[in-house]
Design a protein around this motif. Structure first.
Motif, short mmCIF file in Angstrom:
data_model
loop_
_atom_site.label_atom_id
_atom_site.label_comp_id
_atom_site.label_asym_id
_atom_site.label_seq_id
_atom_site.Cartn_x
_atom_site.Cartn_y
_atom_site.Cartn_z
N PHE A 203 -36.13 -4.33 7.62
CA PHE A 203 -35.49 -3.89 8.86
C PHE A 203 -35.71 -2.40 9.06
O PHE A 203 -36.08 -1.68 8.14
N GLU A 204 -35.49 -1.96 10.31
CA GLU A 204 -35.69 -0.55 10.63
C GLU A 204 -34.54 -0.03 11.48
O GLU A 204 -33.74 -0.80 12.00
N LYS B 96 -25.26 -6.01 5.49
CA LYS B 96 -26.02 -7.26 5.60
C LYS B 96 -25.43 -8.35 4.70
O LYS B 96 -25.48 -9.53 5.04
N LYS C 169 -35.45 -11.04 7.96
CA LYS C 169 -34.81 -9.93 8.67
C LYS C 169 -33.70 -9.27 7.84
O LYS C 169 -33.30 -8.15 8.13
N TYR C 170 -33.23 -9.97 6.83
CA TYR C 170 -32.23 -9.37 5.93
C TYR C 170 -32.88 -8.43 4.92
O TYR C 170 -32.20 -7.59 4.32
N ARG D 174 -42.56 -8.13 7.44
CA ARG D 174 -41.76 -9.37 7.34
C ARG D 174 -42.64 -10.56 6.96
O ARG D 174 -42.25 -11.42 6.17
N VAL E 133 -43.40 -3.60 11.54
CA VAL E 133 -42.25 -4.31 10.96
C VAL E 133 -42.57 -5.79 10.81
O VAL E 133 -42.26 -6.40 9.77
N ALA E 134 -43.20 -6.37 11.82
CA ALA E 134 -43.56 -7.80 11.77
C ALA E 134 -44.52 -8.08 10.61
O ALA E 134 -44.39 -9.10 9.91
N GLU F 174 -38.50 -16.83 8.37
CA GLU F 174 -38.59 -15.64 9.23
C GLU F 174 -37.21 -15.04 9.48
O GLU F 174 -37.04 -13.82 9.48
N LYS F 175 -36.22 -15.92 9.69
CA LYS F 175 -34.84 -15.46 9.91
C LYS F 175 -34.31 -14.72 8.67
O LYS F 175 -33.68 -13.67 8.77
N GLU F 176 -34.58 -15.28 7.51
CA GLU F 176 -34.11 -14.66 6.25
C GLU F 176 -34.82 -13.34 5.99
O GLU F 176 -34.23 -12.41 5.42
N ARG G 192 -43.26 -2.46 16.39
CA ARG G 192 -42.90 -3.87 16.16
C ARG G 192 -43.94 -4.54 15.27
O ARG G 192 -43.60 -5.37 14.42
#
Length: 414
Positions: A353-354, A238, A349-350, A334, A330-331, A345-347, A327
C-alpha cells in the motif's frame, strides 16, 4: 472517620515535583476515565524504534497541568487577572484535553470508531464527568469549546504554542532519547504575557520560540513520522480492519468484551451514546496487544501474518520518496506479492500500500504565535525572527511512502 488527603505531590522525571492543590483535581485524576490513560501509550508504536518511549497519556496530562499552573502564576505576576475559578477551569481543561484518546493514541484514532476525533470524544467524557461532579466542570468545558469570553485561555489549551505542545515535545524527547526535540519550557513560560486578550511571547523570548518551532519539526521527522513508526502504525490499523472484516463475515475472534463490541459494530460520531462511551472507556492498549497476541495464530493468513509483524517487530519495508508512486508501480508490487505469498488480489492490498506523510512545524495560515515588541505592538514570529529558516519551516513538506513485504525487496524497483 479519617479523610483522604487529596493534596498530593507527585514526582515527575521532567519537572520534578507536581502538586495537586485542589480536591476536585484529585477526584478527577482518581476517576476510572482518567486512570485509563495509564494504559494508553503517548507515542503509539514508537517504542518499536525508541525502546524508552513507553510513557503514557497519564504522564503527559499531569505534565500539561503542571506547566499550566506555572504559566498562570507567571501571568498573574505580570498583572493578568485570573480568578481562582478560572485557574481551576484551566487546570481541568488541560488535564482532560486528551482523555478521549483510544488505544495507542493517534495510531488507531479512526480505526476503533469512525468520523469522530479524539477531541470530540474528550468533550463527551468531560460532559459525562460534569454530570458526575454536579456541574463543577462547566467553566472548563466552556473554555475548551472556545465559548468563554477570554480568548487567551483557549490559546493556553489549543494553539501553536500551547501547554500540550510544550509538554509533549519535552517529554517525548526525554523518553525517546531524541535530544533535538528538547525545548526550554521554563524560559518560554517566563516569556508569556497577554495583550489585547491574545496570548503573546515577549520579544526577548523570540529565540526560545525559534528553538521550539525547530524542535517540533525535528521531532516529527525523527520520532512521530519516523518511517518505521509509520509502518507499524499502518499495520496496526490494517490488523483491526481485517479483524472487523472477518467478524462481519461471521468469524469468531478472540478479544476482550469491549474490543468485541467495536469489532461487531460500526460506530460513527452520531452513534456515540452514553453506553458506547462507557464501552470505549474500557478500551486501552492492553486490549489490542492481547488480541494481536491471539490473532497471530488465527486461521486467516492475512490477520495472522500482520499480527506477527507487530508481535515480532518484523515490519514491512517502507520507502519514502518525493513523488507519489504510480498506480502501475503499486500494481506491479501487488502482483509480485500475490505470486510470492500465494494470496488474492484483495489480500495483497493489506501487504502492499501507499500514502503520504506531512510535516509543517508552523502554520502561517493558522492562528499565529504573536511576539510582543517593547511598544506592546504584536507581530507574527515569522516576521519578527531573523532566522530565514522559519519561513521555510512554515511551508508544509510532504513525503510519499510505499509499504511492501521484505520478501519483495530484491524485486521492488520503487
Amino acid at each position: 472517620m479519617s479523610q483522604i488527603n487529596k493534596l498530593k505531590i507527585l514526582n515527575d522525571p521532567i519537572y520534578g515535583f507536581i502538586s495537586i492543590t485542589n480536591p476536585l483535581i484529585y477526584d478527577l485524576i482518581q476517576h476510572p476515565y482518567f486512570q485509563r490513560l495509564r494504559r494508553i501509550s503517548q507515542m503509539g508504536m514508537s517504542y518499536l524504534v525508541y525502546p524508552g518511549a513507553h510513557h503514557t497519556r497519564f504522564h503527559h496530562a499531569l505534565g500539561c497541568m503542571h506547566i499550566m499552573q506555572r504559566t498562570i502564576a507567571v501571568l498573574r505576576f505580570k498583572g493578568v487577572e485570573i480568578s481562582e475559578d478560572e485557574e481551576n477551569a484551566l487546570s481541568i481543561a488541560i488535564l482532560l484535553h486528551d482523555i478521549g484518546h483510544g488505544p495507542f493514541s493517534h495510531a488507531m484514532e479512526h480505526s476503533i470508531v469512525e468520523g469522530i476525533s479524539h477531541e470530540d470524544i474528550s468533550l463527551l467524557f468531560m460532559d459525562s464527568l460534569n454530570e458526575t461532579f454536579e456541574g463543577k466542570l462547566s467553566l472548563a468545558i466552556q473554555i475548551f469549546r472556545g465559548q468563554y469570553h477570554r480568548k487567551f485561555m483557549l490559546q493556553l489549551i489549543s494553539s501553536q504554542l500551547d501547554m500540550d505542545r510544550m509538554d509533549y515535545l519535552k517529554r517525548d524527547s526525554f523518553y525517546s532519547g531524541v535530544a533535538e526535540g528538547n525545548i526550554n519550557s521554563e524560559r518560554l513560560i517566563q516569556m508569556f504575557n497577554v495583550e489585547g486578550d491574545q496570548l503573546v511571547i515577549e520579544e526577548k523570548g523570540i529565540y526560545s520560540v525559534e528553538k521550539f518551532i525547530v524542535a517540533r519539526r525535528l521531532m516529527y521527522w525523527q520520532a512521530y513520522l519516523h518511517k518505521t513508526s509509520v509502518a507499524a502504525e499502518l499495520i496496526l490499523t490494517k490488523i483491526l480492519k481485517r479483524a472487523k472484516e472477518l467478524t462481519h463475515e461471521g468469524a469468531t475472534l478472540e478479544a476482550s468484551k469491549p474490543l468485541q463490541f467495536f469489532l461487531h459494530h460500526k460506530i460513527e460520531g452520531e452513534d456515540f451514546t452514553g453506553d458506547v462511551l462507557t464501552k470505549f472507556s474500557l478500551l486501552d492498549d492492553f486490549d489490542i496487544i492481547s488480541a494481536i497476541k491471539a490473532w497471530q495464530f488465527a486461521d486467516d493468513y492475512v490477520l495472522s501474518e500482520l499480527s506477527k509483524m507487530i508481535i515480532n517487530r518484523d515490519l514491512p519495508k517502507i520507502k519514502l520518496r518525493a513523488e507519489k508512486a504510480t498506480r502501475e508501480e503499486v500494481a506491479a508490487l501487488r502482483d509480485k506479492a500475490i505470486v510470492k505469498l500465494g494470496i488474492t488480489e484483495k489480500e495483497a492490498k493489506y501487504f502492499v500500500f501507499e500514502g503520504k506523510i506531512k510535516n509543517q512545524a508552523y502554520n502561517k495560515e493558522g492562528e499565529p504565535i504573536h511576539i510582543m515588541l517593547k511598544d506592546r505592538s504584536l507581530i507574527d514570529v515569522v516576521q519578527a525572527s531573523d532566522q530565514l529558516n522559519l519561513k521555510a519551516l512554515s511551508k508544509p513538506v510532504t513525503k510519499y511512502y510505499v509499504c511492501f513485504p521484505k520478501v519483495l525487496l530484491e524485486e521492488a524497483s520503487i
